[in-house]
Design an enzyme around this catalytic site. Structure first.
Site, mmCIF file in Angstrom:
data_model
loop_
_atom_site.group_PDB
_atom_site.id
_atom_site.type_symbol
_atom_site.label_atom_id
_atom_site.label_comp_id
_atom_site.label_asym_id
_atom_site.label_seq_id
_atom_site.Cartn_x
_atom_site.Cartn_y
_atom_site.Cartn_z
ATOM 1 N N ARG A 314 27.965 -35.197 27.770
ATOM 2 C CA ARG A 314 27.443 -33.939 27.213
ATOM 3 C C ARG A 314 26.572 -33.132 28.194
ATOM 4 O O ARG A 314 26.755 -31.913 28.309
ATOM 5 C CB ARG A 314 26.692 -34.188 25.906
ATOM 6 C CG ARG A 314 27.529 -34.865 24.823
ATOM 7 C CD ARG A 314 26.810 -34.975 23.488
ATOM 8 N NE ARG A 314 26.735 -33.706 22.807
ATOM 9 C CZ ARG A 314 25.633 -33.000 22.677
ATOM 10 N NH1 ARG A 314 24.496 -33.459 23.158
ATOM 11 N NH2 ARG A 314 25.643 -31.845 22.069
ATOM 12 N N CYS A 344 30.303 -40.055 42.157
ATOM 13 C CA CYS A 344 30.361 -39.186 43.334
ATOM 14 C C CYS A 344 30.688 -37.755 42.929
ATOM 15 O O CYS A 344 31.754 -37.200 43.258
ATOM 16 C CB CYS A 344 31.402 -39.712 44.311
ATOM 17 S SG CYS A 344 31.056 -41.401 44.780
ATOM 18 N N GLU A 345 29.831 -37.165 42.163
ATOM 19 C CA GLU A 345 29.950 -35.783 41.690
ATOM 20 C C GLU A 345 28.526 -35.297 41.495
ATOM 21 O O GLU A 345 27.706 -36.041 40.929
ATOM 22 C CB GLU A 345 30.609 -35.724 40.306
ATOM 23 C CG GLU A 345 32.023 -36.189 40.236
ATOM 24 C CD GLU A 345 33.026 -35.092 40.560
ATOM 25 O OE1 GLU A 345 32.629 -33.905 40.604
ATOM 26 O OE2 GLU A 345 34.186 -35.442 40.771
HETATM 27 N N1 LLP Z 1 35.534 -31.055 11.391
HETATM 28 C C1 LLP Z 1 36.261 -30.624 12.427
HETATM 29 C C2 LLP Z 1 37.589 -30.078 12.202
HETATM 30 C C3 LLP Z 1 35.723 -30.712 13.733
HETATM 31 O O1 LLP Z 1 36.449 -30.285 14.756
HETATM 32 C C4 LLP Z 1 34.432 -31.247 13.922
HETATM 33 C C5 LLP Z 1 33.856 -31.314 15.258
HETATM 34 C C6 LLP Z 1 33.716 -31.718 12.799
HETATM 35 C C7 LLP Z 1 34.308 -31.581 11.549
HETATM 36 C C8 LLP Z 1 32.344 -32.352 12.900
HETATM 37 O O2 LLP Z 1 31.400 -31.464 13.341
HETATM 38 P P1 LLP Z 1 29.838 -31.842 13.407
HETATM 39 O O3 LLP Z 1 29.327 -32.048 12.006
HETATM 40 O O4 LLP Z 1 29.700 -33.091 14.183
HETATM 41 O O5 LLP Z 1 29.232 -30.652 14.047
HETATM 42 N N2 LLP Z 1 31.596 -32.357 21.611
HETATM 43 C C9 LLP Z 1 30.631 -31.415 21.081
HETATM 44 C C10 LLP Z 1 30.864 -31.132 19.610
HETATM 45 C C11 LLP Z 1 32.268 -30.646 19.316
HETATM 46 C C12 LLP Z 1 32.542 -30.514 17.852
HETATM 47 C C13 LLP Z 1 33.982 -30.738 17.631
HETATM 48 N N3 LLP Z 1 34.364 -30.682 16.252
HETATM 49 C C14 LLP Z 1 29.222 -31.952 21.348
HETATM 50 O O6 LLP Z 1 29.098 -32.949 22.058
HETATM 51 O O7 LLP Z 1 28.238 -31.385 20.898
#
Ligand code: LLP
Length: 422
Positions: A314, A344-345
Protein backbone atom coordinates in the site's frame (compact mmCIF):
# COMPACT_ATOMS: atom_id res chain seq x y z
CA UNK A 1 -2.07 -0.47 20.09
CA UNK A 2 -2.01 -2.61 23.21
CA UNK A 3 1.00 -2.46 25.54
CA UNK A 4 2.00 -4.66 28.46
CA UNK A 5 4.52 -2.33 30.11
CA UNK A 6 6.59 -1.13 27.17
CA UNK A 7 5.98 -4.36 25.23
CA UNK A 8 3.48 -4.44 22.38
CA UNK A 9 0.90 -7.23 22.58
CA UNK A 10 -1.65 -8.57 20.12
CA UNK A 11 -4.57 -10.11 21.96
CA UNK A 12 -2.76 -11.11 25.15
CA UNK A 13 0.43 -12.21 23.44
CA UNK A 14 3.59 -10.08 23.40
CA UNK A 15 4.91 -9.57 19.88
CA UNK A 16 8.31 -10.84 21.04
CA UNK A 17 6.68 -14.25 21.60
CA UNK A 18 4.90 -14.17 18.26
CA UNK A 19 8.12 -13.22 16.46
CA UNK A 20 10.06 -15.94 18.28
CA UNK A 21 7.50 -18.58 17.36
CA UNK A 22 6.63 -17.61 13.79
CA UNK A 23 9.52 -15.44 12.62
CA UNK A 24 9.10 -12.17 10.71
CA UNK A 25 7.63 -10.69 8.63
CA UNK A 26 4.32 -12.03 9.88
CA UNK A 27 0.76 -10.79 9.55
CA UNK A 28 -1.12 -11.24 12.82
CA UNK A 29 -4.91 -10.93 13.07
CA UNK A 30 -6.82 -10.43 16.30
CA UNK A 31 -9.92 -12.63 16.02
CA UNK A 32 -11.82 -10.94 18.83
CA UNK A 33 -11.29 -7.55 17.26
CA UNK A 34 -12.53 -8.76 13.86
CA UNK A 35 -15.69 -10.14 15.47
CA UNK A 36 -16.25 -6.95 17.47
CA UNK A 37 -15.81 -4.81 14.33
CA UNK A 38 -18.29 -6.95 12.42
CA UNK A 39 -20.90 -6.81 15.19
CA UNK A 40 -20.54 -3.08 15.60
CA UNK A 41 -21.09 -2.42 11.91
CA UNK A 42 -23.91 -4.94 11.61
CA UNK A 43 -25.81 -3.64 14.61
CA UNK A 44 -25.40 -0.01 13.59
CA UNK A 45 -27.28 -0.60 10.33
CA UNK A 46 -29.64 -3.39 11.44
CA UNK A 47 -30.89 -1.17 14.26
CA UNK A 48 -32.27 1.27 11.69
CA UNK A 49 -33.12 -1.23 8.94
CA UNK A 50 -33.62 -4.77 10.29
CA UNK A 51 -33.74 -6.47 6.86
CA UNK A 52 -30.00 -5.94 6.56
CA UNK A 53 -27.26 -8.31 5.41
CA UNK A 54 -23.50 -7.85 5.07
CA UNK A 55 -21.19 -9.58 2.62
CA UNK A 56 -17.45 -9.66 3.30
CA UNK A 57 -15.36 -8.59 0.29
CA UNK A 58 -12.96 -11.52 0.19
CA UNK A 59 -10.26 -9.60 -1.73
CA UNK A 60 -9.47 -7.59 1.38
CA UNK A 61 -7.93 -10.49 3.29
CA UNK A 62 -8.54 -13.84 1.72
CA UNK A 63 -7.22 -16.24 4.31
CA UNK A 64 -9.87 -18.98 4.65
CA UNK A 65 -9.66 -18.73 8.45
CA UNK A 66 -10.68 -15.08 8.23
CA UNK A 67 -13.48 -15.83 5.77
CA UNK A 68 -14.72 -18.51 8.18
CA UNK A 69 -14.85 -15.97 11.01
CA UNK A 70 -17.01 -13.78 8.78
CA UNK A 71 -19.29 -16.70 7.92
CA UNK A 72 -19.69 -17.57 11.59
CA UNK A 73 -20.69 -13.98 12.26
CA UNK A 74 -23.38 -14.21 9.58
CA UNK A 75 -21.73 -12.52 6.60
CA UNK A 76 -21.95 -13.66 3.02
CA UNK A 77 -19.03 -13.25 0.59
CA UNK A 78 -18.46 -10.68 -2.13
CA UNK A 79 -16.20 -12.25 -4.76
CA UNK A 80 -14.24 -10.62 -7.57
CA UNK A 81 -13.28 -13.78 -9.45
CA UNK A 82 -14.16 -17.43 -9.93
CA UNK A 83 -11.32 -18.40 -7.60
CA UNK A 84 -12.77 -16.20 -4.87
CA UNK A 85 -16.12 -17.95 -5.41
CA UNK A 86 -14.33 -21.29 -4.96
CA UNK A 87 -12.75 -19.93 -1.78
CA UNK A 88 -16.17 -18.85 -0.45
CA UNK A 89 -17.59 -22.28 -1.29
CA UNK A 90 -14.66 -23.98 0.43
CA UNK A 91 -15.72 -22.35 3.70
CA UNK A 92 -19.38 -23.27 3.21
CA UNK A 93 -20.79 -20.13 1.59
CA UNK A 94 -22.84 -20.63 -1.56
CA UNK A 95 -25.98 -19.62 -3.48
CA UNK A 96 -27.43 -16.30 -2.41
CA UNK A 97 -24.78 -15.92 0.27
CA UNK A 98 -22.23 -15.20 -2.43
CA UNK A 99 -22.16 -12.27 -4.82
CA UNK A 100 -19.97 -12.32 -7.93
CA UNK A 101 -18.92 -8.76 -8.76
CA UNK A 102 -16.15 -9.31 -11.26
CA UNK A 103 -15.41 -6.86 -14.05
CA UNK A 104 -14.35 -7.23 -17.70
CA UNK A 105 -15.14 -10.94 -17.48
CA UNK A 106 -13.97 -13.61 -19.90
CA UNK A 107 -16.42 -16.15 -21.34
CA UNK A 108 -14.94 -18.70 -18.99
CA UNK A 109 -15.56 -16.41 -15.96
CA UNK A 110 -19.15 -15.92 -17.09
CA UNK A 111 -19.82 -19.64 -17.64
CA UNK A 112 -18.24 -20.67 -14.36
CA UNK A 113 -19.91 -17.82 -12.50
CA UNK A 114 -23.29 -18.94 -13.82
CA UNK A 115 -22.64 -22.60 -13.04
CA UNK A 116 -21.57 -21.73 -9.51
CA UNK A 117 -25.16 -20.66 -8.73
CA UNK A 118 -24.19 -17.50 -6.86
CA UNK A 119 -25.72 -14.05 -7.38
CA UNK A 120 -24.32 -12.51 -10.54
CA UNK A 121 -23.65 -8.78 -10.33
CA UNK A 122 -22.89 -7.53 -13.83
CA UNK A 123 -20.47 -4.66 -14.24
CA UNK A 124 -21.59 -3.82 -17.77
CA UNK A 125 -24.61 -4.11 -20.03
CA UNK A 126 -22.45 -5.85 -22.67
CA UNK A 127 -22.00 -8.86 -20.38
CA UNK A 128 -25.73 -9.65 -20.39
CA UNK A 129 -26.06 -11.11 -23.92
CA UNK A 130 -22.84 -13.06 -23.33
CA UNK A 131 -24.25 -14.42 -20.08
CA UNK A 132 -27.53 -15.41 -21.73
CA UNK A 133 -25.63 -17.57 -24.24
CA UNK A 134 -24.68 -19.82 -21.31
CA UNK A 135 -28.04 -19.77 -19.54
CA UNK A 136 -30.57 -17.63 -17.70
CA UNK A 137 -29.85 -16.97 -14.04
CA UNK A 138 -32.82 -16.85 -11.74
CA UNK A 139 -31.60 -13.68 -10.11
CA UNK A 140 -29.49 -10.82 -11.45
CA UNK A 141 -27.99 -7.60 -10.21
CA UNK A 142 -26.19 -4.80 -12.02
CA UNK A 143 -23.40 -2.68 -10.63
CA UNK A 144 -24.36 0.94 -11.17
CA UNK A 145 -21.82 3.72 -11.46
CA UNK A 146 -23.91 6.65 -10.25
CA UNK A 147 -21.37 9.20 -11.47
CA UNK A 148 -19.76 9.96 -8.13
CA UNK A 149 -16.88 8.29 -6.31
CA UNK A 150 -14.70 9.08 -3.33
CA UNK A 151 -11.78 7.51 -1.51
CA UNK A 152 -9.34 8.26 1.24
CA UNK A 153 -6.65 6.12 -0.40
CA UNK A 154 -5.49 8.89 -2.66
CA UNK A 155 -6.48 9.34 -6.28
CA UNK A 156 -5.39 5.81 -7.10
CA UNK A 157 -8.40 4.09 -5.58
CA UNK A 158 -11.37 5.24 -7.61
CA UNK A 159 -14.41 3.02 -7.56
CA UNK A 160 -16.99 5.17 -9.33
CA UNK A 161 -17.47 8.41 -11.20
CA UNK A 162 -16.44 9.28 -14.76
CA UNK A 163 -12.79 8.26 -14.20
CA UNK A 164 -13.54 4.77 -12.94
CA UNK A 165 -13.64 1.56 -14.99
CA UNK A 166 -16.45 0.14 -12.86
CA UNK A 167 -20.18 -0.09 -13.20
CA UNK A 168 -22.89 0.85 -15.64
CA UNK A 169 -23.46 4.43 -16.76
CA UNK A 170 -26.74 5.77 -15.32
CA UNK A 171 -28.11 6.25 -18.87
CA UNK A 172 -27.76 2.51 -19.55
CA UNK A 173 -29.29 1.16 -16.36
CA UNK A 174 -32.92 1.17 -17.53
CA UNK A 175 -31.99 -0.68 -20.73
CA UNK A 176 -29.92 -3.20 -18.79
CA UNK A 177 -32.85 -4.20 -16.55
CA UNK A 178 -35.29 -4.06 -19.48
CA UNK A 179 -33.13 -6.51 -21.45
CA UNK A 180 -32.76 -8.77 -18.42
CA UNK A 181 -36.51 -8.79 -17.79
CA UNK A 182 -37.23 -9.50 -21.45
CA UNK A 183 -34.81 -12.44 -21.28
CA UNK A 184 -36.98 -14.06 -18.61
CA UNK A 185 -34.98 -13.19 -15.51
CA UNK A 186 -37.41 -13.00 -12.62
CA UNK A 187 -35.57 -11.78 -9.55
CA UNK A 188 -33.49 -8.62 -9.29
CA UNK A 189 -31.07 -6.74 -7.12
CA UNK A 190 -28.97 -3.62 -7.64
CA UNK A 191 -25.48 -2.71 -6.54
CA UNK A 192 -22.91 0.06 -6.38
CA UNK A 193 -19.42 0.37 -4.97
CA UNK A 194 -18.50 4.01 -5.06
CA UNK A 195 -15.73 4.45 -2.53
CA UNK A 196 -13.21 2.92 -0.18
CA UNK A 197 -11.99 4.01 3.23
CA UNK A 198 -14.57 6.75 3.69
CA UNK A 199 -14.59 8.36 7.12
CA UNK A 200 -17.12 11.07 6.20
CA UNK A 201 -20.50 9.84 7.52
CA UNK A 202 -22.49 12.07 5.12
CA UNK A 203 -21.05 10.28 2.09
CA UNK A 204 -23.08 7.11 2.75
CA UNK A 205 -26.58 8.67 2.70
CA UNK A 206 -25.49 10.85 -0.23
CA UNK A 207 -24.50 7.97 -2.52
CA UNK A 208 -27.50 5.96 -1.37
CA UNK A 209 -29.70 8.77 -2.65
CA UNK A 210 -27.89 8.75 -6.01
CA UNK A 211 -28.36 5.00 -6.47
CA UNK A 212 -31.97 5.01 -5.31
CA UNK A 213 -32.91 7.78 -7.74
CA UNK A 214 -31.62 5.58 -10.58
CA UNK A 215 -33.05 2.28 -9.32
CA UNK A 216 -36.35 3.78 -8.14
CA UNK A 217 -37.15 4.89 -11.69
CA UNK A 218 -36.30 1.42 -13.01
CA UNK A 219 -38.54 -0.20 -10.40
CA UNK A 220 -41.42 2.07 -11.33
CA UNK A 221 -41.13 1.92 -15.09
CA UNK A 222 -40.35 -1.77 -15.44
CA UNK A 223 -42.50 -2.91 -12.52
CA UNK A 224 -39.57 -4.67 -10.89
CA UNK A 225 -39.66 -5.57 -7.21
CA UNK A 226 -36.01 -5.27 -6.27
CA UNK A 227 -35.19 -7.95 -3.69
CA UNK A 228 -32.03 -6.25 -2.53
CA UNK A 229 -30.04 -3.06 -2.91
CA UNK A 230 -26.33 -3.40 -2.16
CA UNK A 231 -24.55 -0.18 -1.23
CA UNK A 232 -21.07 -1.72 -1.56
CA UNK A 233 -18.26 -1.33 0.94
CA UNK A 234 -16.30 1.74 1.91
CA UNK A 235 -16.70 2.03 5.69
CA UNK A 236 -13.41 3.71 6.51
CA UNK A 237 -10.90 3.50 9.32
CA UNK A 238 -8.40 6.16 10.41
CA UNK A 239 -4.77 5.36 9.56
CA UNK A 240 -2.97 8.40 10.93
CA UNK A 241 -2.81 9.13 14.65
CA UNK A 242 -5.41 11.77 15.48
CA UNK A 243 -7.36 11.26 12.25
CA UNK A 244 -11.09 11.28 13.06
CA UNK A 245 -12.89 7.94 12.86
CA UNK A 246 -16.07 7.39 10.85
CA UNK A 247 -19.19 8.22 12.84
CA UNK A 248 -20.72 4.83 12.12
CA UNK A 249 -23.95 5.45 14.01
CA UNK A 250 -24.61 8.62 12.05
CA UNK A 251 -23.72 6.98 8.72
CA UNK A 252 -26.09 4.08 9.45
CA UNK A 253 -28.97 6.18 10.71
CA UNK A 254 -28.84 8.67 7.83
CA UNK A 255 -28.34 5.97 5.20
CA UNK A 256 -31.34 3.97 6.44
CA UNK A 257 -33.36 7.19 6.51
CA UNK A 258 -32.58 8.02 2.87
CA UNK A 259 -33.09 4.38 1.86
CA UNK A 260 -36.54 4.25 3.44
CA UNK A 261 -37.53 7.65 2.08
CA UNK A 262 -36.48 6.77 -1.46
CA UNK A 263 -38.14 3.35 -1.52
CA UNK A 264 -41.38 5.03 -0.40
CA UNK A 265 -40.98 7.86 -2.93
CA UNK A 266 -40.73 5.37 -5.80
CA UNK A 267 -43.43 3.07 -4.40
CA UNK A 268 -40.98 0.18 -3.98
CA UNK A 269 -41.70 -2.87 -1.88
CA UNK A 270 -38.95 -2.48 0.78
CA UNK A 271 -35.92 -4.42 -0.50
CA UNK A 272 -33.28 -6.05 1.66
CA UNK A 273 -30.46 -3.60 2.36
CA UNK A 274 -27.02 -5.02 1.76
CA UNK A 275 -23.51 -3.76 2.25
CA UNK A 276 -20.18 -5.39 1.55
CA UNK A 277 -17.54 -3.69 3.68
CA UNK A 278 -14.23 -5.37 4.32
CA UNK A 279 -11.57 -2.94 5.52
CA UNK A 280 -13.76 -1.98 8.49
CA UNK A 281 -13.76 -5.59 9.77
CA UNK A 282 -10.14 -6.58 9.34
CA UNK A 283 -8.15 -3.37 8.81
CA UNK A 284 -7.41 -2.42 12.40
CA UNK A 285 -7.46 -6.07 13.52
CA UNK A 286 -4.37 -6.89 11.45
CA UNK A 287 -0.75 -6.12 12.36
CA UNK A 288 2.48 -6.73 10.54
CA UNK A 289 5.46 -7.67 12.67
CA UNK A 290 8.88 -7.08 11.19
CA UNK A 291 12.49 -6.98 12.30
CA UNK A 292 15.09 -4.24 11.93
CA UNK A 293 18.00 -5.98 10.21
CA UNK A 294 20.34 -3.22 9.18
CA UNK A 295 20.80 0.51 9.71
CA UNK A 296 22.58 2.75 7.23
CA UNK A 297 23.97 6.24 7.75
CA UNK A 298 24.36 7.79 4.35
CA UNK A 299 22.63 10.90 3.02
CA UNK A 300 20.22 10.22 5.84
CA UNK A 301 19.75 7.47 8.41
CA UNK A 302 17.72 4.59 6.97
CA UNK A 303 16.28 1.75 9.02
CA UNK A 304 16.25 -1.48 7.00
CA UNK A 305 13.54 -3.99 7.87
CA UNK A 306 12.12 -7.19 6.40
CA UNK A 307 8.87 -5.37 5.56
CA UNK A 308 9.35 -4.61 1.91
CA UNK A 309 6.86 -3.23 -0.57
CA UNK A 310 6.21 -6.80 -1.65
CA UNK A 311 5.00 -7.65 1.87
CA UNK A 312 2.96 -4.46 2.33
CA UNK A 313 2.27 -2.88 -1.04
CA UNK A 314 0.00 0.00 0.00
CA UNK A 315 2.60 2.69 0.85
CA UNK A 316 4.56 2.18 -2.40
CA UNK A 317 1.41 1.76 -4.45
CA UNK A 318 -0.80 4.53 -3.12
CA UNK A 319 1.41 6.58 -0.84
CA UNK A 320 -0.69 5.22 2.03
CA UNK A 321 0.26 5.96 5.59
CA UNK A 322 0.76 3.09 8.05
CA UNK A 323 1.74 3.86 11.60
CA UNK A 324 4.85 2.10 12.86
CA UNK A 325 5.61 1.15 16.46
CA UNK A 326 9.00 0.07 17.74
CA UNK A 327 8.64 -2.57 20.42
CA UNK A 328 9.99 -1.56 23.83
CA UNK A 329 11.03 1.91 22.68
CA UNK A 330 7.84 3.87 22.12
CA UNK A 331 8.49 6.20 25.05
CA UNK A 332 12.10 6.89 24.04
CA UNK A 333 13.19 10.23 22.54
CA UNK A 334 12.41 10.49 18.84
CA UNK A 335 14.16 11.72 15.77
CA UNK A 336 13.40 11.85 12.07
CA UNK A 337 14.34 8.61 10.32
CA UNK A 338 13.65 6.78 7.09
CA UNK A 339 12.57 3.15 6.91
CA UNK A 340 12.65 0.63 4.10
CA UNK A 341 12.45 -3.02 3.09
CA UNK A 342 15.12 -5.13 1.39
CA UNK A 343 14.04 -4.88 -2.24
CA UNK A 344 16.07 -3.43 -5.10
CA UNK A 345 13.58 -0.66 -5.87
CA UNK A 346 13.52 2.77 -4.34
CA UNK A 347 9.73 2.66 -3.86
CA UNK A 348 10.67 0.10 -1.21
CA UNK A 349 12.01 3.07 0.78
CA UNK A 350 8.43 3.48 1.95
CA UNK A 351 8.98 5.84 4.87
CA UNK A 352 11.14 8.76 3.81
CA UNK A 353 10.99 10.65 7.08
CA UNK A 354 9.14 9.82 10.26
CA UNK A 355 9.57 10.50 13.98
CA UNK A 356 10.79 7.17 15.32
CA UNK A 357 12.65 6.25 18.53
CA UNK A 358 16.16 7.64 18.08
CA UNK A 359 17.78 4.53 19.60
CA UNK A 360 16.09 2.07 17.22
CA UNK A 361 18.64 -0.68 16.67
CA UNK A 362 19.33 -3.87 14.75
CA UNK A 363 17.19 -6.70 16.10
CA UNK A 364 14.31 -4.47 17.23
CA UNK A 365 10.81 -5.54 16.33
CA UNK A 366 8.54 -3.10 14.53
CA UNK A 367 4.79 -3.43 14.34
CA UNK A 368 2.88 -1.87 11.46
CA UNK A 369 -0.64 -0.93 12.43
CA UNK A 370 -3.85 -1.25 10.38
CA UNK A 371 -2.28 -3.87 8.13
CA UNK A 372 -5.18 -6.35 8.04
CA UNK A 373 -6.93 -4.92 4.98
CA UNK A 374 -5.31 -5.21 1.55
CA UNK A 375 -2.10 -6.29 3.22
CA UNK A 376 -1.33 -9.96 2.67
CA UNK A 377 -3.84 -10.10 -0.19
CA UNK A 378 -1.81 -7.60 -2.23
CA UNK A 379 1.58 -9.07 -1.36
CA UNK A 380 3.81 -10.75 -3.92
CA UNK A 381 7.14 -12.43 -4.50
CA UNK A 382 9.91 -10.22 -5.79
CA UNK A 383 13.70 -10.28 -5.46
CA UNK A 384 13.34 -13.71 -3.89
CA UNK A 385 11.70 -12.03 -0.91
CA UNK A 386 8.71 -14.20 -0.35
CA UNK A 387 5.28 -13.78 1.16
CA UNK A 388 4.86 -13.50 4.93
CA UNK A 389 3.27 -15.98 7.31
CA UNK A 390 -0.22 -15.30 8.68
CA UNK A 391 -1.16 -15.93 12.30
CA UNK A 392 -4.49 -15.69 14.10
CA UNK A 393 -4.57 -14.64 17.73
CA UNK A 394 -7.52 -15.29 20.01
CA UNK A 395 -6.85 -14.00 23.53
CA UNK A 396 -3.96 -16.10 24.84
CA UNK A 397 -3.82 -18.44 21.85
CA UNK A 398 -2.03 -18.03 18.54
CA UNK A 399 -2.47 -20.22 15.48
CA UNK A 400 -0.55 -20.32 12.20
CA UNK A 401 -3.11 -19.81 9.41
CA UNK A 402 -0.70 -19.56 6.47
CA UNK A 403 2.82 -20.90 6.18
CA UNK A 404 5.61 -18.51 5.33
CA UNK A 405 6.60 -19.06 1.69
CA UNK A 406 9.76 -21.04 1.00
CA UNK A 407 12.13 -21.33 -1.93
CA UNK A 408 10.06 -24.25 -3.30
CA UNK A 409 7.04 -21.93 -3.50
CA UNK A 410 9.06 -19.44 -5.51
CA UNK A 411 9.86 -21.93 -8.26
CA UNK A 412 6.65 -23.99 -8.00
CA UNK A 413 4.85 -24.28 -11.37
CA UNK A 414 7.91 -23.18 -13.35
CA UNK A 415 9.27 -25.44 -16.10
CA UNK A 416 12.72 -25.49 -17.60
CA UNK A 417 12.82 -27.02 -21.09
CA UNK A 418 15.29 -29.94 -21.23
CA UNK A 419 17.60 -28.29 -23.77
CA UNK A 420 18.17 -25.36 -21.44
CA UNK A 421 19.56 -27.67 -18.79
CA UNK A 422 22.50 -28.78 -20.97
N1 LLP B 1 -17.20 -4.50 -2.81
C1 LLP B 1 -16.51 -4.38 -3.95
C2 LLP B 1 -17.14 -4.70 -5.22
C3 LLP B 1 -15.16 -3.96 -3.90
O1 LLP B 1 -14.48 -3.85 -5.02
C4 LLP B 1 -14.57 -3.66 -2.65
C5 LLP B 1 -13.19 -3.20 -2.58
C6 LLP B 1 -15.34 -3.83 -1.47
C7 LLP B 1 -16.66 -4.23 -1.61
C8 LLP B 1 -14.78 -3.58 -0.08
O2 LLP B 1 -14.46 -2.27 0.11
P1 LLP B 1 -13.98 -1.71 1.54
O3 LLP B 1 -15.12 -1.82 2.51
O4 LLP B 1 -12.85 -2.54 2.00
O5 LLP B 1 -13.63 -0.30 1.25
N2 LLP B 1 -6.51 -1.84 -2.31
C9 LLP B 1 -7.11 -0.61 -1.81
C10 LLP B 1 -8.61 -0.74 -1.66
C11 LLP B 1 -9.30 -1.15 -2.94
C12 LLP B 1 -10.76 -1.42 -2.75
C13 LLP B 1 -11.18 -2.43 -3.74
N3 LLP B 1 -12.56 -2.80 -3.63
C14 LLP B 1 -6.42 -0.24 -0.49
O6 LLP B 1 -5.43 -0.89 -0.14
O7 LLP B 1 -6.82 0.69 0.18
Amino acid sequence: MKFIGDQIAIGNIPVTELAAEYGTPTYVYDEQKIRANYRRAYQAFAKHYPDFKMFYAVKCCNNPAIVNIMRQEGAGADCASVNEILLAKSVGLSGENVMFSGNFLSDSDIRQGLESGVIFNLDDISILPRLLKFGTPEMLSFRVNPGYGKSNVGEYVTNAGPGAKFGIHPDQVMDAYRMAKAAGIKRFGAHMMTGSCITDADYFPFVTGLLMDIIGKVAKELQIDFEFIDLGGGLGIPYKPGEPALDLEKAAEKTAEVFRKKTAEYGMKPPQLKMEPARFFVGNAGYLIGTVHSIKDSYSRIIGTDIGMNVLARPAMYGSYHHIYVNGKESHPRTKLGLCGQLCENTDFWVKERDLPADIAEGDLIVVENAGAYGFGMSYQYNGRLRAAEVLVNGDKSMLIRDREQFEDMIRHTHVPEYLKK
